[in-house]
Design a protein around this motif. Structure first.
Motif, mmCIF file in Angstrom:
data_model
loop_
_atom_site.group_PDB
_atom_site.id
_atom_site.type_symbol
_atom_site.label_atom_id
_atom_site.label_comp_id
_atom_site.label_asym_id
_atom_site.label_seq_id
_atom_site.Cartn_x
_atom_site.Cartn_y
_atom_site.Cartn_z
ATOM 1 N N GLY A 23 0.844 -1.184 0.000
ATOM 2 C CA GLY A 23 0.000 0.000 0.000
ATOM 3 C C GLY A 23 0.878 1.232 0.000
ATOM 4 O O GLY A 23 2.047 1.176 -0.369
ATOM 5 N N ALA A 24 0.313 2.351 0.420
ATOM 6 C CA ALA A 24 1.079 3.590 0.511
ATOM 7 C C ALA A 24 1.885 3.560 1.810
ATOM 8 O O ALA A 24 1.326 3.699 2.884
ATOM 9 C CB ALA A 24 0.143 4.791 0.489
ATOM 10 N N ASN A 25 3.162 3.293 1.732
ATOM 11 C CA ASN A 25 4.081 3.286 2.869
ATOM 12 C C ASN A 25 3.887 2.128 3.838
ATOM 13 O O ASN A 25 4.267 2.218 5.000
ATOM 14 C CB ASN A 25 4.003 4.611 3.638
ATOM 15 C CG ASN A 25 4.312 5.788 2.761
ATOM 16 O OD1 ASN A 25 5.299 5.779 2.050
ATOM 17 N ND2 ASN A 25 3.455 6.793 2.785
ATOM 18 N N TYR A 26 3.251 1.070 3.394
ATOM 19 C CA TYR A 26 3.122 -0.120 4.235
ATOM 20 C C TYR A 26 2.928 -1.344 3.346
ATOM 21 O O TYR A 26 2.616 -1.225 2.158
ATOM 22 C CB TYR A 26 1.961 0.014 5.228
ATOM 23 C CG TYR A 26 0.602 -0.161 4.607
ATOM 24 C CD1 TYR A 26 -0.087 -1.362 4.739
ATOM 25 C CD2 TYR A 26 -0.006 0.851 3.872
ATOM 26 C CE1 TYR A 26 -1.329 -1.543 4.164
ATOM 27 C CE2 TYR A 26 -1.241 0.686 3.301
ATOM 28 C CZ TYR A 26 -1.908 -0.519 3.452
ATOM 29 O OH TYR A 26 -3.133 -0.695 2.882
ATOM 30 N N TYR A 46 -4.593 3.791 10.447
ATOM 31 C CA TYR A 46 -4.931 2.532 11.109
ATOM 32 C C TYR A 46 -5.062 1.370 10.126
ATOM 33 O O TYR A 46 -5.702 0.369 10.394
ATOM 34 C CB TYR A 46 -6.222 2.717 11.921
ATOM 35 C CG TYR A 46 -6.391 1.736 13.048
ATOM 36 C CD1 TYR A 46 -5.465 1.651 14.076
ATOM 37 C CD2 TYR A 46 -7.486 0.898 13.081
ATOM 38 C CE1 TYR A 46 -5.628 0.748 15.117
ATOM 39 C CE2 TYR A 46 -7.664 -0.007 14.120
ATOM 40 C CZ TYR A 46 -6.731 -0.072 15.125
ATOM 41 O OH TYR A 46 -6.900 -0.963 16.145
ATOM 42 N N GLN A 47 -4.406 1.492 8.932
ATOM 43 C CA GLN A 47 -4.520 0.445 7.920
ATOM 44 C C GLN A 47 -3.873 -0.873 8.334
ATOM 45 O O GLN A 47 -4.185 -1.913 7.777
ATOM 46 C CB GLN A 47 -4.012 0.908 6.553
ATOM 47 C CG GLN A 47 -2.607 1.437 6.490
ATOM 48 C CD GLN A 47 -2.512 2.924 6.711
ATOM 49 O OE1 GLN A 47 -2.932 3.414 7.739
ATOM 50 N NE2 GLN A 47 -1.945 3.657 5.767
ATOM 51 N N LEU A 56 2.185 5.857 13.347
ATOM 52 C CA LEU A 56 3.208 4.993 13.915
ATOM 53 C C LEU A 56 3.931 4.240 12.821
ATOM 54 O O LEU A 56 3.350 3.876 11.799
ATOM 55 C CB LEU A 56 2.576 4.004 14.891
ATOM 56 C CG LEU A 56 1.843 4.637 16.069
ATOM 57 C CD1 LEU A 56 1.164 3.564 16.897
ATOM 58 C CD2 LEU A 56 2.791 5.432 16.942
ATOM 59 N N LEU A 57 5.191 3.976 13.052
ATOM 60 C CA LEU A 57 6.012 3.226 12.111
ATOM 61 C C LEU A 57 6.333 1.870 12.726
ATOM 62 O O LEU A 57 6.856 1.793 13.834
ATOM 63 C CB LEU A 57 7.311 3.982 11.819
ATOM 64 C CG LEU A 57 8.367 3.252 10.997
ATOM 65 C CD1 LEU A 57 7.828 2.910 9.605
ATOM 66 C CD2 LEU A 57 9.613 4.097 10.886
ATOM 67 N N TYR A 58 5.994 0.829 12.017
ATOM 68 C CA TYR A 58 6.303 -0.533 12.433
ATOM 69 C C TYR A 58 7.380 -1.056 11.505
ATOM 70 O O TYR A 58 7.109 -1.416 10.364
ATOM 71 C CB TYR A 58 5.051 -1.419 12.380
ATOM 72 C CG TYR A 58 3.992 -0.958 13.345
ATOM 73 C CD1 TYR A 58 3.992 -1.419 14.646
ATOM 74 C CD2 TYR A 58 3.018 -0.044 12.965
ATOM 75 C CE1 TYR A 58 3.036 -0.992 15.558
ATOM 76 C CE2 TYR A 58 2.061 0.387 13.861
ATOM 77 C CZ TYR A 58 2.077 -0.087 15.152
ATOM 78 O OH TYR A 58 1.129 0.351 16.051
ATOM 79 N N ARG A 59 8.620 -1.071 11.970
ATOM 80 C CA ARG A 59 9.757 -1.490 11.141
ATOM 81 C C ARG A 59 9.801 -2.993 10.941
ATOM 82 O O ARG A 59 10.332 -3.471 9.957
ATOM 83 C CB ARG A 59 11.063 -1.007 11.753
ATOM 84 C CG ARG A 59 11.192 0.503 11.730
ATOM 85 C CD ARG A 59 12.579 0.941 12.168
ATOM 86 N NE ARG A 59 12.664 2.379 12.195
ATOM 87 C CZ ARG A 59 12.938 3.133 11.143
ATOM 88 N NH1 ARG A 59 13.132 2.576 9.982
ATOM 89 N NH2 ARG A 59 12.996 4.450 11.253
ATOM 90 N N GLU A 60 9.257 -3.744 11.877
ATOM 91 C CA GLU A 60 9.244 -5.204 11.786
ATOM 92 C C GLU A 60 7.804 -5.684 11.590
ATOM 93 O O GLU A 60 6.875 -5.069 12.106
ATOM 94 C CB GLU A 60 9.824 -5.830 13.051
ATOM 95 C CG GLU A 60 11.307 -5.582 13.223
ATOM 96 C CD GLU A 60 12.140 -6.194 12.097
ATOM 97 O OE1 GLU A 60 11.833 -7.320 11.665
ATOM 98 O OE2 GLU A 60 13.100 -5.536 11.661
ATOM 99 N N PRO A 61 7.615 -6.778 10.877
ATOM 100 C CA PRO A 61 6.265 -7.313 10.679
ATOM 101 C C PRO A 61 5.593 -7.693 11.997
ATOM 102 O O PRO A 61 6.237 -8.216 12.902
ATOM 103 C CB PRO A 61 6.496 -8.555 9.824
ATOM 104 C CG PRO A 61 7.788 -8.310 9.143
ATOM 105 C CD PRO A 61 8.621 -7.542 10.129
ATOM 106 N N HIS A 82 -6.033 1.884 3.458
ATOM 107 C CA HIS A 82 -6.838 0.779 3.986
ATOM 108 C C HIS A 82 -6.210 -0.564 3.638
ATOM 109 O O HIS A 82 -5.437 -0.670 2.695
ATOM 110 C CB HIS A 82 -8.260 0.828 3.419
ATOM 111 C CG HIS A 82 -8.312 0.486 1.962
ATOM 112 N ND1 HIS A 82 -7.983 1.388 0.977
ATOM 113 C CD2 HIS A 82 -8.605 -0.684 1.331
ATOM 114 C CE1 HIS A 82 -8.099 0.793 -0.201
ATOM 115 N NE2 HIS A 82 -8.466 -0.461 -0.027
ATOM 116 N N SER A 83 -6.560 -1.557 4.413
ATOM 117 C CA SER A 83 -6.257 -2.950 4.106
ATOM 118 C C SER A 83 -7.591 -3.673 4.126
ATOM 119 O O SER A 83 -8.491 -3.329 4.882
ATOM 120 C CB SER A 83 -5.336 -3.563 5.163
ATOM 121 O OG SER A 83 -4.088 -2.932 5.165
ATOM 122 N N LEU A 84 -7.691 -4.689 3.299
ATOM 123 C CA LEU A 84 -8.941 -5.418 3.174
ATOM 124 C C LEU A 84 -8.635 -6.893 3.046
ATOM 125 O O LEU A 84 -7.666 -7.269 2.385
ATOM 126 C CB LEU A 84 -9.700 -4.925 1.937
ATOM 127 C CG LEU A 84 -11.005 -5.603 1.588
ATOM 128 C CD1 LEU A 84 -12.077 -5.231 2.598
ATOM 129 C CD2 LEU A 84 -11.426 -5.201 0.188
#
Length: 92
Positions: A23-26, A46-47, A56-61, A82-84
């Motif tokens: 997605g955009a940046n994730y 909140y995607q 927030l940045l989550y560098r690790e899965p 968004h994520s779906l």
């Protein structure tokens, strides 16, 4: 968190992935069992369904969701903000 070449995600080495959507940046990735969806990157809107929805940045899965064995993630997508995912009965 800009990358110009593919890189190994060490924390996912023990999990076999069947696909990845960006997605955009994730990014979100589905494991081979089709039961776990993993996500990393920024969660501006909140995607990633992690934390409280702030920037927030989550560098690790992180595991976003794990469905019961009777279900599978049949389809998933990552959009701009968004994520779906579509969950269906498992065929196993």
């Amino acid at each position: 968190m800009t990358a110009t070449a593919p890189r190994l995600i060490a924390s996912l080495q023990e999990h076999r992935m069947s696909g990845i959507h960006c997605g955009a940046n994730y990014s979100v990735a589905l494991d081979e069992s089709r039961r776990c969806l993993w996500g990393w990157g920024t969660s501006f809107d909140y995607q990633l369904a992690l934390g409280d929805g702030r920037r927030l940045l989550y560098r690790e899965p992180h595991r976003i969701v794990q469905v019961p064995e009777s279900l599978c993630i049949a389809s998933y997508s990552a959009g701009n903000s968004h994520s779906l995912m579509y969950v269906a009965p498992s065929t196993k």
